[in-house]
Motif scaffolding. Sequence first.
Motif, PDB file in Angstrom:
ATOM      1  N   PRO A  24       7.203   4.754  -0.672  1.00 39.91           N
ATOM      2  CA  PRO A  24       7.372   3.562  -1.540  1.00 39.91           C
ATOM      3  C   PRO A  24       8.546   3.004  -1.979  1.00 39.91           C
ATOM      4  CG  PRO A  24       5.797   5.359  -2.250  1.00 39.91           C
ATOM      5  CD  PRO A  24       6.493   6.078  -1.474  1.00 39.91           C
ATOM      6  N   LYS A  25       8.277   1.786  -2.297  1.00 38.60           N
ATOM      7  CA  LYS A  25       9.675   0.901  -2.630  1.00 38.60           C
ATOM      8  C   LYS A  25      10.286   1.887  -3.886  1.00 38.60           C
ATOM      9  CE  LYS A  25       7.700  -2.376  -5.817  1.00 38.60           C
ATOM     10  NZ  LYS A  25       7.519  -3.931  -6.037  1.00 38.60           N
ATOM     11  N   GLU A  26      11.586   1.759  -3.889  1.00 36.01           N
ATOM     12  CA  GLU A  26      12.582   2.390  -4.890  1.00 36.01           C
ATOM     13  C   GLU A  26      12.168   3.689  -5.295  1.00 36.01           C
ATOM     14  OE1 GLU A  26      14.306  -0.230  -7.680  1.00 36.01           O
ATOM     15  OE2 GLU A  26      13.550  -1.902  -6.936  1.00 36.01           O
ATOM     16  N   THR A  27      11.616   4.638  -4.376  1.00 39.25           N
ATOM     17  CA  THR A  27      10.993   5.776  -4.716  1.00 39.25           C
ATOM     18  C   THR A  27      12.272   6.725  -5.136  1.00 39.25           C
ATOM     19  OG1 THR A  27       9.405   5.799  -3.195  1.00 39.25           O
ATOM     20  CG2 THR A  27       9.830   7.890  -4.269  1.00 39.25           C
ATOM     21  N   PHE A  28      13.440   6.569  -4.264  1.00 35.81           N
ATOM     22  CA  PHE A  28      14.641   7.560  -4.554  1.00 35.81           C
ATOM     23  C   PHE A  28      15.883   6.745  -4.868  1.00 35.81           C
ATOM     24  CE2 PHE A  28      11.990   9.492  -1.329  1.00 35.81           C
ATOM     25  CZ  PHE A  28      11.581  10.693  -1.974  1.00 35.81           C
ATOM     26  N   SER A  29      15.842   5.384  -5.244  1.00 35.84           N
ATOM     27  CA  SER A  29      16.779   4.362  -5.759  1.00 35.84           C
ATOM     28  C   SER A  29      17.465   5.107  -6.846  1.00 35.84           C
ATOM     29  CB  SER A  29      16.094   3.194  -6.133  1.00 35.84           C
ATOM     30  OG  SER A  29      17.118   2.397  -6.419  1.00 35.84           O
ATOM     31  N   GLY A  30      18.749   5.134  -6.832  1.00 40.30           N
ATOM     32  CA  GLY A  30      19.582   5.583  -7.948  1.00 40.30           C
ATOM     33  C   GLY A  30      19.868   6.935  -7.792  1.00 40.30           C
ATOM     34  N   CYS A  31      19.348   7.893  -6.781  1.00 35.59           N
ATOM     35  CA  CYS A  31      19.491   9.135  -6.999  1.00 35.59           C
ATOM     36  C   CYS A  31      20.926   9.516  -6.091  1.00 35.59           C
ATOM     37  CB  CYS A  31      18.538   9.906  -6.093  1.00 35.59           C
ATOM     38  SG  CYS A  31      17.046   9.937  -7.145  1.00 35.59           S
ATOM     39  N   LYS A  32      21.591  10.544  -6.296  1.00 36.95           N
ATOM     40  CA  LYS A  32      22.762  10.902  -5.741  1.00 36.95           C
ATOM     41  C   LYS A  32      22.872  12.061  -4.590  1.00 36.95           C
ATOM     42  CE  LYS A  32      24.381   7.976  -8.644  1.00 36.95           C
ATOM     43  NZ  LYS A  32      24.401   6.454  -8.199  1.00 36.95           N
ATOM     44  N   PHE A  33      21.903  12.028  -3.813  1.00 33.64           N
ATOM     45  CA  PHE A  33      21.682  13.273  -2.969  1.00 33.64           C
ATOM     46  C   PHE A  33      22.838  13.259  -2.022  1.00 33.64           C
ATOM     47  CE2 PHE A  33      17.198  11.601  -3.643  1.00 33.64           C
ATOM     48  CZ  PHE A  33      16.880  12.819  -4.392  1.00 33.64           C
ATOM     49  N   THR A  34      22.956  14.401  -1.524  1.00 32.44           N
ATOM     50  CA  THR A  34      23.918  15.081  -0.483  1.00 32.44           C
ATOM     51  C   THR A  34      23.303  15.519   0.573  1.00 32.44           C
ATOM     52  OG1 THR A  34      24.378  17.059  -1.535  1.00 32.44           O
ATOM     53  CG2 THR A  34      25.662  15.362  -2.440  1.00 32.44           C
ATOM     54  N   GLY A  35      24.020  15.899   1.596  1.00 35.62           N
ATOM     55  CA  GLY A  35      23.370  16.812   2.890  1.00 35.62           C
ATOM     56  C   GLY A  35      22.781  15.839   3.769  1.00 35.62           C
ATOM     57  N   SER A  36      21.775  16.289   4.632  1.00 32.45           N
ATOM     58  CA  SER A  36      21.139  15.488   5.628  1.00 32.45           C
ATOM     59  C   SER A  36      19.625  15.302   5.255  1.00 32.45           C
ATOM     60  CB  SER A  36      21.143  16.160   6.763  1.00 32.45           C
ATOM     61  OG  SER A  36      20.313  17.531   6.656  1.00 32.45           O
ATOM     62  N   LEU A  37      19.103  14.183   5.689  1.00 33.74           N
ATOM     63  CA  LEU A  37      17.659  13.814   5.273  1.00 33.74           C
ATOM     64  C   LEU A  37      16.801  13.587   6.734  1.00 33.74           C
ATOM     65  CD1 LEU A  37      15.643  12.748   3.307  1.00 33.74           C
ATOM     66  CD2 LEU A  37      16.380  10.650   4.002  1.00 33.74           C
ATOM     67  N   THR A  38      15.534  14.338   6.921  1.00 34.90           N
ATOM     68  CA  THR A  38      14.812  14.362   7.924  1.00 34.90           C
ATOM     69  C   THR A  38      13.517  13.653   7.408  1.00 34.90           C
ATOM     70  OG1 THR A  38      15.596  16.461   8.873  1.00 34.90           O
ATOM     71  CG2 THR A  38      13.626  15.650   9.530  1.00 34.90           C
ATOM     72  N   ILE A  39      13.354  12.427   8.095  1.00 40.25           N
ATOM     73  CA  ILE A  39      12.082  11.636   7.737  1.00 40.25           C
ATOM     74  C   ILE A  39      10.920  12.252   8.606  1.00 40.25           C
ATOM     75  CG2 ILE A  39      10.920   9.652   7.560  1.00 40.25           C
ATOM     76  CD1 ILE A  39      13.363   9.465   5.945  1.00 40.25           C
ATOM     77  N   PRO A  40       9.997  13.115   8.006  1.00 41.43           N
ATOM     78  CA  PRO A  40       8.870  13.425   8.662  1.00 41.43           C
ATOM     79  C   PRO A  40       8.150  12.631   9.663  1.00 41.43           C
ATOM     80  CG  PRO A  40       8.618  14.139   6.405  1.00 41.43           C
ATOM     81  CD  PRO A  40       9.737  12.858   6.471  1.00 41.43           C
ATOM     82  N   ASN A  41       7.414  13.280  10.750  1.00 38.35           N
ATOM     83  CA  ASN A  41       6.924  12.659  11.791  1.00 38.35           C
ATOM     84  C   ASN A  41       5.654  11.513  11.339  1.00 38.35           C
ATOM     85  OD1 ASN A  41       8.626  13.645  13.806  1.00 38.35           O
ATOM     86  ND2 ASN A  41       6.817  15.275  14.170  1.00 38.35           N
ATOM     87  N   ARG A  42       5.169  12.043  10.156  1.00 41.12           N
ATOM     88  CA  ARG A  42       3.915  11.242   9.596  1.00 41.12           C
ATOM     89  C   ARG A  42       4.232   9.890   9.204  1.00 41.12           C
ATOM     90  NH1 ARG A  42      -0.691  15.629   8.321  1.00 41.12           N
ATOM     91  NH2 ARG A  42      -0.399  16.588  10.100  1.00 41.12           N
ATOM     92  N   VAL A  43       5.439   9.754   8.552  1.00 43.79           N
ATOM     93  CA  VAL A  43       5.995   8.795   7.783  1.00 43.79           C
ATOM     94  C   VAL A  43       5.749   7.289   8.763  1.00 43.79           C
ATOM     95  CG1 VAL A  43       7.710   7.213   6.642  1.00 43.79           C
ATOM     96  CG2 VAL A  43       7.269   9.837   6.383  1.00 43.79           C
ATOM     97  N   GLN A  44       5.087   6.244   8.271  1.00 46.82           N
ATOM     98  CA  GLN A  44       4.801   5.214   8.987  1.00 46.82           C
ATOM     99  C   GLN A  44       5.519   3.846   8.474  1.00 46.82           C
ATOM    100  OE1 GLN A  44       0.568   4.489   9.350  1.00 46.82           O
ATOM    101  NE2 GLN A  44       0.416   6.571  10.607  1.00 46.82           N
ATOM    102  N   SER A  45       5.860   4.154   7.099  1.00 48.27           N
ATOM    103  CA  SER A  45       6.252   2.790   6.306  1.00 48.27           C
ATOM    104  C   SER A  45       7.346   3.604   5.347  1.00 48.27           C
ATOM    105  CB  SER A  45       5.129   2.164   5.730  1.00 48.27           C
ATOM    106  OG  SER A  45       5.670   1.219   4.873  1.00 48.27           O
TER     107      SER A  45
END
Length: 181
Positions: free
Chosen positions: A115-136
Motif C-alpha cells: 500500500p501507499k507510503e507503507t515503508f516511506s521514510g525508513c532507512k533500509f539497507t541491503g537488497s529487496l525481493t518483491i514476492p511473486n504474488r505482489v500485484q500492486s
Amino acid sequence: AFKGCTGLQELVLSEGLQSIGMYAFQSCNALTGVLRIPDGVKTIDSYAFRYCSALTGLTLGSQLTKIGTRAFYSCSGMRGDLILPNSLTTLGEFAVKSCGFNGSLVLSENLTQIPKETFSGCKFTGSLTIPNRVQSIQGDAFREIPTHFLKGLLGGPLALVLALRELQSIVIAMVALQPAG
C-alpha cells in the motif's frame, strides 16, 4: 486501553493474545526496547503502536496475518531488520512509515499489494525481493528510502529483484531518492 499512557516503559504481551486493538498503545512514547509480538497474535489493528517513538525494534509473530493502517507509524526509534512473516497477507497504508529501520526488509511471500507510503521514510539497507504474488505497489510505497537500497531498481550493484508474474501497477516515478548517509 493504554492510549497516551506516557508512563508505560515496558510491555510484555501474553502468548495467548490473538489481536491488538485499534489505538491500544498509541502515543505510549516512553515504551522502550524491542517490541515482541507473540506467535498467537493474528492481527494488529490500525494505530495500535503509532507514535511509540522510544521502541528500538520489532519482532513479529509467525501467525500474524494483518497489520493495520498506521499501526507502527512514526515509531522513529526502531532500528535493525524488519521481517514480515509469511503468514502476513494484509498490510495497511502507512503501516511503518517514518520508522527508523536501518537493516534489511524481508517481505511476506503472501502479500499481494504494497500500500501507499507503507515503508516511506525508513532507512533500509541491503537488497529487496518483491514476492511473486505482489500485484500492486501503490504510490510512494518506498518514498524517501535511501538511494543505496533502491540501486538495484536503477541498475546499480544491489539486487532489487522484481520477481513479479502479474504486476498490475507500480508507481516508481514518485520515489524521492535521498542520498545515503
